[in-house]
Design a protein around this motif. Structure first.
Motif, PDB file in Angstrom:
ATOM      1  N   ALA A  89      -4.100  34.380  -5.441  1.00  0.00           N
ATOM      2  CA  ALA A  89      -3.050  33.369  -5.616  1.00  0.00           C
ATOM      3  C   ALA A  89      -3.486  31.975  -5.159  1.00  0.00           C
ATOM      4  CB  ALA A  89      -1.792  33.798  -4.846  1.00  0.00           C
ATOM      5  N   PHE A  90      -4.313  31.887  -4.112  1.00  0.00           N
ATOM      6  CA  PHE A  90      -4.524  30.571  -3.472  1.00  0.00           C
ATOM      7  C   PHE A  90      -5.970  30.092  -3.417  1.00  0.00           C
ATOM      8  CE2 PHE A  90      -0.590  32.305  -1.604  1.00  0.00           C
ATOM      9  CZ  PHE A  90       0.290  31.347  -2.084  1.00  0.00           C
ATOM     10  N   TRP A  91      -6.938  30.893  -3.808  1.00  0.00           N
ATOM     11  CA  TRP A  91      -8.332  30.435  -3.773  1.00  0.00           C
ATOM     12  C   TRP A  91      -8.791  30.005  -5.149  1.00  0.00           C
ATOM     13  CZ3 TRP A  91     -11.341  34.501  -0.345  1.00  0.00           C
ATOM     14  CH2 TRP A  91     -11.078  34.226   1.006  1.00  0.00           C
ATOM     15  N   PRO A  92      -9.591  28.944  -5.254  1.00  0.00           N
ATOM     16  CA  PRO A  92      -9.937  28.068  -4.131  1.00  0.00           C
ATOM     17  C   PRO A  92      -8.737  27.226  -3.706  1.00  0.00           C
ATOM     18  CG  PRO A  92     -10.930  27.272  -6.169  1.00  0.00           C
ATOM     19  CD  PRO A  92     -10.267  28.568  -6.495  1.00  0.00           C
ATOM     20  N   GLY A  93      -8.624  27.005  -2.375  1.00  0.00           N
ATOM     21  CA  GLY A  93      -7.491  26.239  -1.869  1.00  0.00           C
ATOM     22  C   GLY A  93      -7.371  26.314  -0.367  1.00  0.00           C
ATOM     23  N   PRO A  94      -6.313  25.671   0.173  1.00  0.00           N
ATOM     24  CA  PRO A  94      -6.199  25.500   1.633  1.00  0.00           C
ATOM     25  C   PRO A  94      -5.662  26.719   2.384  1.00  0.00           C
ATOM     26  CG  PRO A  94      -4.489  24.255   0.519  1.00  0.00           C
ATOM     27  CD  PRO A  94      -5.314  24.875  -0.562  1.00  0.00           C
ATOM     28  N   LEU A  95      -6.254  27.881   2.118  1.00  0.00           N
ATOM     29  CA  LEU A  95      -5.858  29.119   2.808  1.00  0.00           C
ATOM     30  C   LEU A  95      -7.105  29.780   3.391  1.00  0.00           C
ATOM     31  CD1 LEU A  95      -3.674  31.369   3.363  1.00  0.00           C
ATOM     32  CD2 LEU A  95      -4.596  32.495   1.327  1.00  0.00           C
ATOM     33  N   THR A  96      -7.028  30.205   4.658  1.00  0.00           N
ATOM     34  CA  THR A  96      -8.111  30.963   5.297  1.00  0.00           C
ATOM     35  C   THR A  96      -7.610  32.370   5.561  1.00  0.00           C
ATOM     36  OG1 THR A  96      -9.118  29.017   6.314  1.00  0.00           O
ATOM     37  CG2 THR A  96      -9.526  31.139   7.387  1.00  0.00           C
ATOM     38  N   LEU A  97      -8.431  33.359   5.212  1.00  0.00           N
ATOM     39  CA  LEU A  97      -8.062  34.752   5.446  1.00  0.00           C
ATOM     40  C   LEU A  97      -8.955  35.330   6.541  1.00  0.00           C
ATOM     41  CD1 LEU A  97      -7.642  35.895   1.727  1.00  0.00           C
ATOM     42  CD2 LEU A  97      -5.816  35.553   3.419  1.00  0.00           C
ATOM     43  N   VAL A  98      -8.343  35.889   7.574  1.00  0.00           N
ATOM     44  CA  VAL A  98      -9.085  36.596   8.619  1.00  0.00           C
ATOM     45  C   VAL A  98      -9.032  38.078   8.272  1.00  0.00           C
ATOM     46  CG1 VAL A  98      -9.155  37.237  11.064  1.00  0.00           C
ATOM     47  CG2 VAL A  98      -8.672  34.866  10.407  1.00  0.00           C
ATOM     48  N   VAL A  99     -10.219  38.626   7.990  1.00  0.00           N
ATOM     49  CA  VAL A  99     -10.314  40.020   7.536  1.00  0.00           C
ATOM     50  C   VAL A  99     -11.379  40.732   8.373  1.00  0.00           C
ATOM     51  CG1 VAL A  99      -9.622  39.434   5.169  1.00  0.00           C
ATOM     52  CG2 VAL A  99     -12.053  39.435   5.785  1.00  0.00           C
ATOM     53  N   PRO A 100     -11.409  42.078   8.340  1.00  0.00           N
ATOM     54  CA  PRO A 100     -12.482  42.770   9.066  1.00  0.00           C
ATOM     55  C   PRO A 100     -13.848  42.340   8.526  1.00  0.00           C
ATOM     56  CG  PRO A 100     -10.765  44.323   8.400  1.00  0.00           C
ATOM     57  CD  PRO A 100     -10.464  43.013   7.700  1.00  0.00           C
ATOM     58  N   PHE A 101     -14.790  42.128   9.429  1.00  0.00           N
ATOM     59  CA  PHE A 101     -16.144  41.742   9.060  1.00  0.00           C
ATOM     60  C   PHE A 101     -16.807  42.896   8.313  1.00  0.00           C
ATOM     61  CE2 PHE A 101     -20.719  41.411  10.372  1.00  0.00           C
ATOM     62  CZ  PHE A 101     -21.004  40.226   9.700  1.00  0.00           C
ATOM     63  N   ARG A 102     -17.499  42.583   7.218  1.00  0.00           N
ATOM     64  CA  ARG A 102     -18.190  43.635   6.471  1.00  0.00           C
ATOM     65  C   ARG A 102     -19.572  43.858   7.078  1.00  0.00           C
ATOM     66  NH1 ARG A 102     -18.075  46.102   1.452  1.00  0.00           N
ATOM     67  NH2 ARG A 102     -16.410  44.790   0.630  1.00  0.00           N
ATOM     68  N   PRO A 103     -19.809  45.060   7.620  1.00  0.00           N
ATOM     69  CA  PRO A 103     -21.122  45.323   8.214  1.00  0.00           C
ATOM     70  C   PRO A 103     -22.211  45.066   7.174  1.00  0.00           C
ATOM     71  CG  PRO A 103     -19.608  47.126   8.700  1.00  0.00           C
ATOM     72  CD  PRO A 103     -18.918  46.233   7.694  1.00  0.00           C
ATOM     73  N   GLY A 104     -23.290  44.413   7.588  1.00  0.00           N
ATOM     74  CA  GLY A 104     -24.360  44.100   6.656  1.00  0.00           C
ATOM     75  C   GLY A 104     -24.283  42.689   6.114  1.00  0.00           C
ATOM     76  N   SER A 105     -23.128  42.018   6.281  1.00  0.00           N
ATOM     77  CA  SER A 105     -23.039  40.618   5.857  1.00  0.00           C
ATOM     78  C   SER A 105     -24.019  39.797   6.674  1.00  0.00           C
ATOM     79  CB  SER A 105     -21.619  40.087   6.066  1.00  0.00           C
ATOM     80  OG  SER A 105     -21.645  38.686   6.273  1.00  0.00           O
ATOM     81  N   ALA A 106     -24.567  38.751   6.044  1.00  0.00           N
ATOM     82  CA  ALA A 106     -25.566  37.914   6.719  1.00  0.00           C
ATOM     83  C   ALA A 106     -24.935  36.871   7.648  1.00  0.00           C
ATOM     84  CB  ALA A 106     -26.440  37.216   5.680  1.00  0.00           C
ATOM     85  N   VAL A 107     -23.599  36.763   7.683  1.00  0.00           N
ATOM     86  CA  VAL A 107     -22.977  35.766   8.562  1.00  0.00           C
ATOM     87  C   VAL A 107     -23.326  36.092  10.011  1.00  0.00           C
ATOM     88  CG1 VAL A 107     -20.773  34.863   9.426  1.00  0.00           C
ATOM     89  CG2 VAL A 107     -21.107  35.187   6.975  1.00  0.00           C
ATOM     90  N   SER A 108     -23.827  35.085  10.727  1.00  0.00           N
ATOM     91  CA  SER A 108     -24.339  35.313  12.079  1.00  0.00           C
ATOM     92  C   SER A 108     -23.213  35.662  13.052  1.00  0.00           C
ATOM     93  CB  SER A 108     -25.093  34.083  12.591  1.00  0.00           C
ATOM     94  OG  SER A 108     -24.167  33.096  12.985  1.00  0.00           O
ATOM     95  N   ALA A 109     -23.573  36.439  14.074  1.00  0.00           N
ATOM     96  CA  ALA A 109     -22.593  36.833  15.086  1.00  0.00           C
ATOM     97  C   ALA A 109     -22.033  35.605  15.797  1.00  0.00           C
ATOM     98  CB  ALA A 109     -23.232  37.785  16.093  1.00  0.00           C
ATOM     99  N   LEU A 110     -22.850  34.563  15.957  1.00  0.00           N
ATOM    100  CA  LEU A 110     -22.376  33.361  16.642  1.00  0.00           C
ATOM    101  C   LEU A 110     -21.264  32.683  15.846  1.00  0.00           C
ATOM    102  CD1 LEU A 110     -22.647  31.493  19.051  1.00  0.00           C
ATOM    103  CD2 LEU A 110     -24.463  30.268  17.845  1.00  0.00           C
ATOM    104  N   ALA A 111     -21.377  32.687  14.509  1.00  0.00           N
ATOM    105  CA  ALA A 111     -20.349  32.050  13.680  1.00  0.00           C
ATOM    106  C   ALA A 111     -18.995  32.722  13.883  1.00  0.00           C
ATOM    107  CB  ALA A 111     -20.743  32.080  12.211  1.00  0.00           C
ATOM    108  N   ARG A 112     -18.992  34.051  14.108  1.00  0.00           N
ATOM    109  CA  ARG A 112     -17.702  34.718  14.320  1.00  0.00           C
ATOM    110  C   ARG A 112     -17.484  35.001  15.796  1.00  0.00           C
ATOM    111  NH1 ARG A 112     -19.695  40.130  13.929  1.00  0.00           N
ATOM    112  NH2 ARG A 112     -21.807  39.835  13.163  1.00  0.00           N
ATOM    113  N   ALA A 113     -18.269  34.350  16.649  1.00  0.00           N
ATOM    114  CA  ALA A 113     -18.131  34.480  18.105  1.00  0.00           C
ATOM    115  C   ALA A 113     -18.117  35.944  18.530  1.00  0.00           C
ATOM    116  CB  ALA A 113     -16.889  33.742  18.593  1.00  0.00           C
ATOM    117  N   GLY A 114     -18.907  36.744  17.847  1.00  0.00           N
ATOM    118  CA  GLY A 114     -19.052  38.145  18.220  1.00  0.00           C
ATOM    119  C   GLY A 114     -17.880  39.035  17.845  1.00  0.00           C
ATOM    120  N   LEU A 115     -16.864  38.482  17.168  1.00  0.00           N
ATOM    121  CA  LEU A 115     -15.691  39.298  16.813  1.00  0.00           C
ATOM    122  C   LEU A 115     -16.028  40.266  15.680  1.00  0.00           C
ATOM    123  CD1 LEU A 115     -12.858  36.578  16.772  1.00  0.00           C
ATOM    124  CD2 LEU A 115     -13.425  38.194  18.600  1.00  0.00           C
TER     125      LEU A 115
END
Ligand code: TXA
Ligand code: MG
Length: 330
Positions: free
Chosen positions: A96-122
């Motif tokens: 409904a809203f992407w691309p656009g001014p909405l951020t979704l907080v979802v469970p991190f997908r194991p194996g994603s390359a996003v660094s642990a620091l970017a998600r502050a270890g969450l």
């Protein structure tokens, strides 16, 4: 004699849109540097989300007191699925809203390359697909997610222009891409979708009413006392002057943040009066809020007195930001 090395020489410069600016932005990001990136909400301080040392530069540049989780920006829902686990509600909101001014907080997908620091270890990850055409161009050309908080020094007003980014962060950024004034003017709405009922973590550029209509059910509220990040702390978005809310009367040494039919009292200096929207349009008011706070603050008033603003639609996010700007400073 002061020597300026070629790499430091042009730091913090503002580059207009165009192929050369895009190339310079991608080159800086590829070197692990940080750039000022226009989005439709506010300008972001962006770096490669997959490289810890690049993300560390963001915290350093913002002088964030602690490592707090950052939003990973992607071109769209397809790319986002590589980094997070989307349930039915999250998929519905992304559609409904992407691309656009909405951020979704979802469970991190194991194996994603996003660094642990970017998600502050969450074990969760905040994801957003920004609509701004320049942000889209940079994301597609770079090809990796970009971690980006708002491009202001920690605790200060979020920037809605390239000039505000350069003034606040200067040489801490390799360059600032100029995408014009941010059209929404307030940060994204943050909704957490982690299996349970979707929860509103921060009101923002998409209204609660629009989200609830897309979900077909009401949003759950943030748990009391659950502080998850600096944007959710009480004092934030703070100008230097104290902010007074729901003001109906004004003192001669104050600045006035007006809304609707409120005209400038004769004893208030003209440069100390900004009307966010004489017509009472909340969208216009949201787009002008942060720049108005900056403008009034620059006149060094005894206080910024803000007129009442209705709480529906974008008014919820406007009042949230004003409340934080007015909160006791720590
Ligand atoms: O509009 C926006 O969202 C802008 C543009 C640049 O995209 N970004 C922005 O980022 O406002 P920032 O860092 O100033 O605010 C993001 C908020 C912070 O309060 C952070 O704590 C929260 O999102 N956040 C990030 N990841 C989270 C997570 N995994 N769980 C809960 N909150 C999270
Ligand atoms: Mg922020």
């Amino acid at each position: 004699m002061l020597e300026i090395s070629p790499t430091q020489g042009g730091r913090g410069r503002i580059l207009g849109p165009g192929p050369e600016a895009l190339e310079a932005a991608v080159a800086a990001l590829s070197e692990g540097d940080v750039i000022g990136l226009p989005t439709e909400t506010v300008y972001g301080l962006a770096a490669d989300a997959t490289r810890g040392e690049a993300v560390a530069r963001i915290y350093e540049a913002k002088r964030r007191p602690a490592f707090n989780p950052l939003i990973a920006h992607v071109p769209g829902h397809t790319e986002a699925e590589a980094h997070g686990l989307f349930d039915a509600d999250a998929r519905r909101l992304a559609a409904a809203f992407w691309p656009g001014p909405l951020t979704l907080v979802v469970p991190f997908r194991p194996g994603s390359a996003v660094s642990a620091l970017a998600r502050a270890g969450l074990d969760s990850l905040a994801l957003r697909a920004p609509a701004h055409p320049l942000a889209q161009e940079v994301l597609r050309a770079f090809g990796r997610p970009l971690a980006a908080p708002s491009a202001n020094p920690s605790g200060r007003i979020s920037p809605t222009t390239a000039a505000a980014v350069a003034a606040g962060l200067g040489e801490a950024v390799a360059l600032v891409l100029d995408g014009g004034p941010a059209p929404v003017g307030l940060e994204s709405t943050i909704v957490e979708c982690r299996g349970g009922p979707p929860r509103l973590l921060r009101p923002g550029g998409v209204t609660r009413e629009a989200i609830e209509a897309a979900l077909g059910k009401p949003l759950a509220e943030r748990e009391q006392g659950a502080i998850r990040g600096p944007g959710l702390l009480a004092s934030h978005y703070a100008p230097s002057a104290p902010v007074r809310l729901a003001a109906a009367t004004f003192a001669a040494d104050e600045a006035v943040l007006a809304f609707g039919p409120l005209t400038r009292p004769a004893f208030i200096r003209p440069e100390r009066y900004v009307n966010l929207s004489p017509a009472g349009d909340l969208r216009e008011a949201a787009a002008r809020l942060f720049e108005a706070l900056r403008t009034l603050d620059a006149t060094q008033p005894a206080a910024i007195a803000a007129a009442p603003i209705p709480g529906h639609g974008l008014g919820e996010a406007i009042n949230d930001r004003l409340l934080r700007a007015a909160a006791p400073r720590v």
